[in-house]
Design a protein around this motif. Structure first.
Motif, PDB file in Angstrom:
ATOM      1  N   LYS A 108       0.829  -1.211   0.000  1.00  0.00           N
ATOM      2  CA  LYS A 108       0.000   0.000   0.000  1.00  0.00           C
ATOM      3  C   LYS A 108       0.859   1.255   0.000  1.00  0.00           C
ATOM      4  O   LYS A 108       0.613   2.196  -0.762  1.00  0.00           O
ATOM      5  N   GLN A 109       1.852   1.273   0.871  1.00  0.00           N
ATOM      6  CA  GLN A 109       2.683   2.474   0.987  1.00  0.00           C
ATOM      7  C   GLN A 109       3.555   2.690  -0.245  1.00  0.00           C
ATOM      8  O   GLN A 109       3.776   3.832  -0.661  1.00  0.00           O
ATOM      9  N   ALA A 110       4.051   1.620  -0.830  1.00  0.00           N
ATOM     10  CA  ALA A 110       4.872   1.745  -2.042  1.00  0.00           C
ATOM     11  C   ALA A 110       4.027   2.304  -3.185  1.00  0.00           C
ATOM     12  O   ALA A 110       4.481   3.164  -3.947  1.00  0.00           O
ATOM     13  N   GLN A 111       2.816   1.830  -3.304  1.00  0.00           N
ATOM     14  CA  GLN A 111       1.911   2.346  -4.339  1.00  0.00           C
ATOM     15  C   GLN A 111       1.619   3.825  -4.084  1.00  0.00           C
ATOM     16  O   GLN A 111       1.644   4.633  -5.015  1.00  0.00           O
ATOM     17  N   ALA A 112       1.369   4.185  -2.837  1.00  0.00           N
ATOM     18  CA  ALA A 112       1.044   5.574  -2.491  1.00  0.00           C
ATOM     19  C   ALA A 112       2.190   6.533  -2.808  1.00  0.00           C
ATOM     20  O   ALA A 112       1.948   7.709  -3.086  1.00  0.00           O
ATOM     21  N   CYS A 113       3.422   6.050  -2.800  1.00  0.00           N
ATOM     22  CA  CYS A 113       4.535   6.952  -3.104  1.00  0.00           C
ATOM     23  C   CYS A 113       4.965   6.874  -4.567  1.00  0.00           C
ATOM     24  O   CYS A 113       6.001   7.418  -4.936  1.00  0.00           O
ATOM     25  N   GLY A 114       4.145   6.226  -5.396  1.00  0.00           N
ATOM     26  CA  GLY A 114       4.362   6.298  -6.837  1.00  0.00           C
ATOM     27  C   GLY A 114       4.976   5.093  -7.509  1.00  0.00           C
ATOM     28  O   GLY A 114       5.142   5.078  -8.727  1.00  0.00           O
ATOM     29  N   PHE A 115       5.314   4.072  -6.747  1.00  0.00           N
ATOM     30  CA  PHE A 115       5.841   2.873  -7.389  1.00  0.00           C
ATOM     31  C   PHE A 115       4.711   2.117  -8.082  1.00  0.00           C
ATOM     32  O   PHE A 115       3.585   2.074  -7.585  1.00  0.00           O
ATOM     33  N   GLU A 116       5.023   1.522  -9.235  1.00  0.00           N
ATOM     34  CA  GLU A 116       4.019   0.799 -10.019  1.00  0.00           C
ATOM     35  C   GLU A 116       4.292  -0.704 -10.090  1.00  0.00           C
ATOM     36  O   GLU A 116       3.405  -1.480 -10.447  1.00  0.00           O
ATOM     37  N   GLN A 117       5.503  -1.115  -9.798  1.00  0.00           N
ATOM     38  CA  GLN A 117       5.880  -2.532  -9.776  1.00  0.00           C
ATOM     39  C   GLN A 117       6.729  -2.774  -8.536  1.00  0.00           C
ATOM     40  O   GLN A 117       7.532  -1.916  -8.157  1.00  0.00           O
ATOM     41  N   MET A 118       6.560  -3.954  -7.933  1.00  0.00           N
ATOM     42  CA  MET A 118       7.424  -4.338  -6.822  1.00  0.00           C
ATOM     43  C   MET A 118       8.108  -5.656  -7.184  1.00  0.00           C
ATOM     44  O   MET A 118       7.460  -6.586  -7.656  1.00  0.00           O
ATOM     45  N   ILE A 119       9.406  -5.687  -6.949  1.00  0.00           N
ATOM     46  CA  ILE A 119      10.221  -6.864  -7.204  1.00  0.00           C
ATOM     47  C   ILE A 119      10.699  -7.412  -5.863  1.00  0.00           C
ATOM     48  O   ILE A 119      11.147  -6.659  -4.999  1.00  0.00           O
ATOM     49  N   ALA A 120      10.616  -8.721  -5.716  1.00  0.00           N
ATOM     50  CA  ALA A 120      11.197  -9.401  -4.565  1.00  0.00           C
ATOM     51  C   ALA A 120      12.404 -10.187  -5.077  1.00  0.00           C
ATOM     52  O   ALA A 120      12.274 -10.955  -6.024  1.00  0.00           O
TER      53      ALA A 120
END
Length: 166
Positions: A108-120
């Motif tokens: 949620k927080q990553a999306q709120a700060c503008g990230f569109e993809q998350m990589i693990a």
């Protein structure tokens, strides 16, 4: 006891250092072999939060039980909308759902700060981490075989990915 997720602060650096040190010295999720010192973690918390990226902790009765953060996946400008997550839970607290709570909030927080993809990037292809990420919608994006060597073992790195777009 209630688990609380909130922002990391400089005063959390020692607890975070201790949690990560355990995983460095006892596991293959991190390819570090020497745990970073306290100033490293103080600087890392400051750098991530100054950039407006999420660095969060899970607490119970004021004690830090785990932490997670998201940073830009690579430094080049074209990666500005892609982040990499990092999640670690204190050894004695594993199995309580803390990782899931942290990752759900981090998304949620990553999306709120503008990230569109998350990589693990999962060192050692750790089954618990793969399961955690799969459970929250990540899919395997690739595997690099035998790229790490720790505790006398050759280790893979698993890449997983999730869109943060609505």
């Amino acid at each position: 006891m209630t688990l609380e997720i909130g922002p990391a602060s400089p005063s959390d650096a020692e607890a975070i250092r201790s949690i990560y040190a355990f995983h460095v010295l006892n596991g293959t999720a991190s390819f570090d072999t020497v745990p970073p010192d306290l100033p490293f973690w103080q600087d890392k918390i400051a750098l991530i939060t100054t950039r407006g990226w999420p660095f969060i902790t899970c607490r119970e009765d004021g004690r830090v039980l785990g932490y997670a953060y998201a940073t830009q996946f690579r430094d080049r400008p074209a990666y500005a909308r892609t982040c990499e997550d990092s999640i670690y839970v204190a050894d004695r607290e594993r199995g309580r759902g803390i990782g899931k709570l942290l990752l759900a909030e981090l998304l949620k927080q990553a999306q709120a700060c503008g990230f569109e993809q998350m990589i693990a990037v999962i060192g050692g292809g750790e089954p618990a981490s793969v399961a955690l990420h799969s459970g929250l919608g990540f899919v395997e994006a690739g595997r690099m075989r035998d790229v790490g060597f720790k505790f006398g073992r050759r280790l893979d790195t698993v890449y997983m990915q999730r869109s943060l777009r609505d």
